[in-house]
Write a protein that holds these residues in place. Sequence first.
Motif, PDB file in Angstrom:
ATOM      1  N   ASP A  93       0.811  -1.218   0.000  1.00 56.38           N
ATOM      2  CA  ASP A  93       0.000   0.000   0.000  1.00 56.38           C
ATOM      3  C   ASP A  93       0.847   1.271   0.000  1.00 56.38           C
ATOM      4  N   TYR A  94       2.126   1.139   0.339  1.00 57.10           N
ATOM      5  CA  TYR A  94       3.023   2.301   0.374  1.00 57.10           C
ATOM      6  C   TYR A  94       3.890   2.374  -0.888  1.00 57.10           C
ATOM      7  N   HIS A  95       3.495   1.617  -1.913  1.00 55.69           N
ATOM      8  CA  HIS A  95       4.183   1.592  -3.209  1.00 55.69           C
ATOM      9  C   HIS A  95       5.601   1.043  -3.095  1.00 55.69           C
TER      10      HIS A  95
END
Length: 626
Positions: free
Chosen positions: A513-515
């Motif tokens: 989700d934080y790339h």
Amino acid sequence: MFDIEEELKKLPGRPGVYIMHDERDEIIYVGKAISLKNRVRQYFQSSRNKSVKIEQMVERIRRFEYIVTDSELEALVLECNLIKEHRPKYNTMLKDDKSYPFIKVTLGEEFPRVLFSRTMKKDKSRYFGPFTSAGAVKDTIDLIQKLYHLRSCSRSLPRDIGKERPCLYYHIGQCKGPCQGTIDQETYRGYVNQALEFLGGNYSPVLNLLEKQMNQAAEEMDFEKAIEYRELLNSVRQVAQRQKITQGDGEDKDVLALAADGGDAVVQVFFIRGGKMIGRDHFYLRVAPQDTKAAILNSFIKQFYAGTPFVPKELMLETEIEDHQIVESWLSEKRGQRVYLRVPKKGTKEKLVELAAENAAIVLHQDRERIKREEGRTIGAVHEIEKLLGIENAMRMEAYDISNTNGFESVGSMVVYEKGKPKRSDYRKFKIRTVQGPDDYASMEEVLTRRFSHGLKEREEMEQKKASGELASFSRFPDLILMDGGRGQVNIALKVLENLGLSIPVCGMVKDDYHRTRGLYYENRELEIDTHSEGFKLITRIQDEAHRFAIEYHKSLRGKQQIHSILDDIPGIGPSRRKALMRAFKSLEAIRDATEEELAAVPSMNAPSARQVYEFFHQKRTSGED
């Protein structure tokens, strides 16, 4: 068609140089011979004494040429020049070329200067060196300026005396000012002679003088002057202490020894000038495992001394080399005086050669440790990825990414890593042609289709021409494809490969989700990967590189397109006003929303041009184009 057997019969029995070419007509080996006929024929005769390197080279020879010379010495000189020019694959090669600095005293001038020089010419100047540290040379020249106040300018004296104002060095007391006629030539030459003695290693007079001046200034309570003399005294002592090893004979020598392991070798050289060791250096060579120390040293001496302007009186070697007498004659001719190649058997000279060999071994060991660490980051990381995916030989990896802004100027990037290192010459960028809007999947399909279709076409053309040699970048297919995404991107790639009849492993780089990359998607399952492993770090580097390369290309296109196609379409707005507007408002949206008064306030703008910009954007808005 070159018939090797027929051409061998035509070879003359004279000295010369022979040049071997491969199927691409590249020079792969250069050698010299006393008799071209005898030497060249040996390569093509069946023999058990050939090394593996020579056998591999002979297999690649498609033609040869030769140059006849009058003597073996001429052949040696020509061989050295050709090797340096063409750097053939099968010659033992220095991996780097280095030039060493000299201190040059321009005795040919009426008011000589002390200069830094990278070359040694046959002129009236006197040269000291070569030195291994450019910094030490510059420090020594600065010290000489402070001690003897010699000029450093390029004025032609005495012709230009009094024509220009004196420089800063004159005003701060570091130049006697010969350009102003304040010192005669004879007195100035006296200072030059003192500088020459200092450069020759006679430090005692200046040390005694500076100590006397320092003590006298201290007695007279002139502490500022005393500190200045003290600093000069320390500088002279530092220069004197650089001479680590002393030989009693006071001559110029180079001490050469080497360490070899497999295909790597290091030659260590100690430089002794005027009986003092002024420095050392080491050199990496590309060698064959079967090459002897004598052969490696022979190749090194030819290449190194062909490129250096200074040849010492003596070369002290750890082993006798081939062509001993002819190399000695060549070096003597180059120096202009007799040069000796010697292999010390006892005493301090033998110890010095042993010390050079020990240092060469240390450098080679340290370099191997560095290479081992580097291989852990590259080849080792590749092997980790292979093991995780259950594949073999993934030496060439290609990664792809798409970049756009709401579908505007979509571009694709292809980055290539070979053996865990980026191969930037094979990077490619694609401007999306068939996709409108922000559709990354369709854009990726276009990029991959174009990339592999182009590669198949190149391969087909090469087959039709029956061409051989290294494949072009598009014809070289990857061992593993890395997609900047998960299942969707992988499936797009597999679809393209299937349509083109290709079978290449495809792996997705899955993000959290934080790339950040969290794992790999391969064969319909997500594989966990140790985030502290070298394999994970390599995947991350490849992903970041593909992303960076795509964004840079997109930015360049976006900048050109947005600024040029919109602002340059406004009558009266040229490059300077366009730049001024973008500098003042930062974005097209801000320019569009500005009032006429705000636009007119921008430097280089005026009321009519501001009205043109305002009306341009408002007409677009009212017509529904914006």
